[in-house]
Every structure is written in structure tokens, then in C-alpha cells.
Write a protein that holds these residues in place. Structure first.
Motif, PDB file in Angstrom:
ATOM      1  N   LEU A 290       7.972  -0.709 -10.577  1.00 30.28           N
ATOM      2  CA  LEU A 290       7.409  -0.442  -9.249  1.00 30.28           C
ATOM      3  C   LEU A 290       6.030  -1.076  -9.095  1.00 30.28           C
ATOM      4  CD1 LEU A 290       8.459   3.317  -8.872  1.00 30.28           C
ATOM      5  CD2 LEU A 290       9.450   1.336  -7.689  1.00 30.28           C
ATOM      6  N   ALA A 291       5.240  -1.059 -10.179  1.00 25.99           N
ATOM      7  CA  ALA A 291       3.915  -1.685 -10.140  1.00 25.99           C
ATOM      8  C   ALA A 291       4.029  -3.196  -9.951  1.00 25.99           C
ATOM      9  CB  ALA A 291       3.168  -1.370 -11.423  1.00 25.99           C
ATOM     10  N   LEU A 292       5.034  -3.786 -10.612  1.00 28.46           N
ATOM     11  CA  LEU A 292       5.260  -5.221 -10.453  1.00 28.46           C
ATOM     12  C   LEU A 292       5.648  -5.555  -9.013  1.00 28.46           C
ATOM     13  CD1 LEU A 292       5.474  -8.005 -11.741  1.00 28.46           C
ATOM     14  CD2 LEU A 292       7.842  -7.467 -12.342  1.00 28.46           C
ATOM     15  N   GLY A 293       6.451  -4.681  -8.399  1.00 24.81           N
ATOM     16  CA  GLY A 293       6.832  -4.889  -7.006  1.00 24.81           C
ATOM     17  C   GLY A 293       5.626  -4.819  -6.086  1.00 24.81           C
ATOM     18  N   ARG A 294       4.704  -3.837  -6.356  1.00 23.70           N
ATOM     19  CA  ARG A 294       3.487  -3.725  -5.545  1.00 23.70           C
ATOM     20  C   ARG A 294       2.630  -5.001  -5.678  1.00 23.70           C
ATOM     21  NH1 ARG A 294       0.902   0.878  -3.831  1.00 23.70           N
ATOM     22  NH2 ARG A 294       2.112   2.137  -5.312  1.00 23.70           N
TER      23      ARG A 294
ATOM     24  N   LEU B  98       0.808  -1.223   0.000  1.00 26.40           N
ATOM     25  CA  LEU B  98       0.000   0.000   0.000  1.00 26.40           C
ATOM     26  C   LEU B  98       0.848   1.283   0.000  1.00 26.40           C
ATOM     27  CD1 LEU B  98      -2.802  -1.014   2.548  1.00 26.40           C
ATOM     28  CD2 LEU B  98      -2.993  -0.808   0.056  1.00 26.40           C
ATOM     29  N   VAL B  99       2.079   1.199   0.481  1.00 25.81           N
ATOM     30  CA  VAL B  99       2.901   2.417   0.549  1.00 25.81           C
ATOM     31  C   VAL B  99       3.329   2.849  -0.851  1.00 25.81           C
ATOM     32  CG1 VAL B  99       3.726   1.796   2.839  1.00 25.81           C
ATOM     33  CG2 VAL B  99       5.046   1.123   0.831  1.00 25.81           C
ATOM     34  N   ASP B 100       3.796   4.083  -0.963  1.00 25.09           N
ATOM     35  CA  ASP B 100       4.321   4.613  -2.229  1.00 25.09           C
ATOM     36  C   ASP B 100       5.594   3.825  -2.561  1.00 25.09           C
ATOM     37  OD1 ASP B 100       5.668   6.088  -4.220  1.00 25.09           O
ATOM     38  OD2 ASP B 100       4.596   7.897  -3.630  1.00 25.09           O
ATOM     39  N   GLN B 101       5.551   3.082  -3.664  1.00 29.50           N
ATOM     40  CA  GLN B 101       6.662   2.205  -4.019  1.00 29.50           C
ATOM     41  C   GLN B 101       7.937   2.974  -4.364  1.00 29.50           C
ATOM     42  OE1 GLN B 101       6.463  -1.344  -3.840  1.00 29.50           O
ATOM     43  NE2 GLN B 101       4.715  -0.580  -2.644  1.00 29.50           N
ATOM     44  N   ARG B 102       7.779   4.184  -4.951  1.00 33.64           N
ATOM     45  CA  ARG B 102       8.958   4.963  -5.312  1.00 33.64           C
ATOM     46  C   ARG B 102       9.659   5.475  -4.059  1.00 33.64           C
ATOM     47  NH1 ARG B 102      10.443   6.422 -10.095  1.00 33.64           N
ATOM     48  NH2 ARG B 102       8.381   5.956 -10.944  1.00 33.64           N
ATOM     49  N   LYS B 103       8.860   5.996  -3.112  1.00 31.27           N
ATOM     50  CA  LYS B 103       9.457   6.452  -1.856  1.00 31.27           C
ATOM     51  C   LYS B 103      10.078   5.279  -1.091  1.00 31.27           C
ATOM     52  CE  LYS B 103       6.461  10.464  -1.117  1.00 31.27           C
ATOM     53  NZ  LYS B 103       5.452  11.082  -0.211  1.00 31.27           N
ATOM     54  N   PHE B 104       9.395   4.138  -1.140  1.00 32.71           N
ATOM     55  CA  PHE B 104       9.907   2.958  -0.449  1.00 32.71           C
ATOM     56  C   PHE B 104      11.252   2.530  -1.037  1.00 32.71           C
ATOM     57  CE2 PHE B 104      10.015  -1.708   0.135  1.00 32.71           C
ATOM     58  CZ  PHE B 104      10.001  -1.748   1.526  1.00 32.71           C
ATOM     59  N   TRP B 105      11.369   2.671  -2.380  1.00 29.28           N
ATOM     60  CA  TRP B 105      12.632   2.305  -3.028  1.00 29.28           C
ATOM     61  C   TRP B 105      13.739   3.241  -2.586  1.00 29.28           C
ATOM     62  CZ3 TRP B 105      16.152   4.656  -6.274  1.00 29.28           C
ATOM     63  CH2 TRP B 105      17.078   3.798  -6.874  1.00 29.28           C
ATOM     64  N   TRP B 106      13.433   4.545  -2.526  1.00 26.51           N
ATOM     65  CA  TRP B 106      14.438   5.513  -2.123  1.00 26.51           C
ATOM     66  C   TRP B 106      14.853   5.295  -0.658  1.00 26.51           C
ATOM     67  CZ3 TRP B 106      17.485   8.798  -4.657  1.00 26.51           C
ATOM     68  CH2 TRP B 106      17.175   9.059  -6.000  1.00 26.51           C
TER      69      TRP B 106
END
Length: 203
Positions: A48-52, A20-28
Motif C-alpha cells: 500500500l505504501a508503494l502504491g501511495r 493522500l487518501v487511506d490506501q487500504r480503504k481505497f483498495w477496499w
């Protein structure tokens, strides 16, 4: 198994939160520090969508695994608590079906005693002399009694030895006489039963 169920549900909750979290922020926050130039290695939107999607898939798999573990635990508990259906005796006043008389069920009739004795006689012919008593004992099961009776003339002119066995049912009724003809002293080297005959009545 309860601990495994709790752990799997906790993992499912963690995976859902991560999805549910923002995947881009989570990556950073978690991965960018590994690169000297993070901007050049930033994942695409599809990645990022695939990771979600992977996070949600892992959550579903954890929930399914927890349900399977719960089902296995339930089956084991039911098997332990299930009462045995055999080998349990109940008081007669609680029973709704009549209890068979085991003594009557195992008592041979006159014809059954004769038939069993004839089967024993057929098995004895050709057997070694020292196997006679063990065979009669084995073949005379719990439903048939046997008692050895020596004939009046143990040895005949031709050197044969006759041994008689009286067979009855387990109550001592319906006697038959089994006469076994064995090689006597004049039959050197012959150790097998020549004949075994059955007649009605006591020996």
C-alpha cells in the motif's frame, strides 16, 4: 497546447488526492470486489505504501510535463514575435550607420576590367565555337558589360575568323578589346577556339 497544460495539471491534482487518501480503504472501495475472498487477498502495508508513492510520483511527472509544454509554447511564441534581422529596410533618417553606395561598390576599376577580361579569355581557349557567346555572357557578370564587334578582315589568308568583343565596366568605362580566333571555312572538323587575347582600348 494550453489544453494539454490544463489536462496535465488536473491529472497531477488527481494523483495527489489519490496519494493522500487511506490506501487500504481505497483498495477496499476499488479492488476488493474483484476477489471471491478479499480478506485473503488484502495487500500488505508495504504494498500500500508503494502504491501511495506511485501516486505522488505520477503527480510529479505530470507537473514536469506541464512545465515542459509551457516552455515549448513560450519558445514558439517568442520565435513568432521576433522581428527579422535581415531583409528589412528603414528610412534613411532613422538609420544610424551610413548606407553604402551599391553602384560604387559594383563598379570595376581599370585593372579589374582587364583582369576579368583576361580570365574570360583564358576560359575561352579550347572551347567549342558555339560556346563562345554563352561563356562571355556568363562570365561577364552584372559588373561587366560586353559588346560584340566584328573585325574589318573577317577571314584571313589562313582561314581563321576573328571576332572582337569590347568589355567595359558597368558604367561603360575602361574598355578593353577581347579578340577571339575561331576556325574558319578552311578548317573542316575543327570547331574549337584557337586563341583569345586582350588589349587595352576600344575594338
Amino acid at each position: 497546447m494550453t489544453g494539454w497544460v490544463v489536462l496535465l495539471f488536473i491529472l497531477a491534482g488527481v494523483f495527489i488526492l489519490l496519494g493522500l487518501v487511506d490506501q487500504r480503504k481505497f483498495w477496499w472501495m476499488t479492488t476488493a470486489w474483484q476477489y471471491r475472498n478479499p480478506e485473503a487477498n488484502e495487500p500488505s502495508d508495504s504494498s500500500l505504501a508503494l502504491g501511495r508513492f506511485s501516486m505522488f510520483a505520477m503527480a510529479v511527472m505530470s507537473i514536469i510535463a506541464a512545465v515542459l509544454v509551457m516552455d515549448a509554447q513560450r519558445s514558439m511564441d517568442e520565435q513568432k514575435n521576433r522581428r527579422p534581422t535581415t531583409g528589412v529596410s528603414f528610412p534613411s533618417f532613422l538609420s544610424t550607420t551610413p548606407t553604402p553606395d551599391a553602384d560604387k561598390a559594383k563598379t570595376y576599376s581599370r585593372s579589374e576590367v582587364r583582369k576579368k577580361a583576361e580570365a574570360v579569355a583564358a576560359k575561352l581557349v579550347g572551347e567549342l565555337v558555339f560556346n563562345v557567346r554563352p561563356i562571355i555572357t556568363t562570365e561577364s557578370d552584372d559588373n561587366l558589360r560586353h559588346k560584340e564587334r566584328k573585325g574589318k578582315d573577317k577571314y584571313t589568308k589562313d582561314g581563321w575568323e576573328y571576332t572582337e568583343y569590347e568589355l567595359t565596366n558597368r558604367k561603360g568605362k575602361y574598355p578593353v578589346c577581347l579578340t577571339v580566333r575561331e576556325p574558319g571555312p578552311l578548317h573542316d572538323g575543327r570547331w574549337r577556339i584557337d586563341s583569345a587575347k586582350v588589349r587595352n582600348g576600344r575594338c
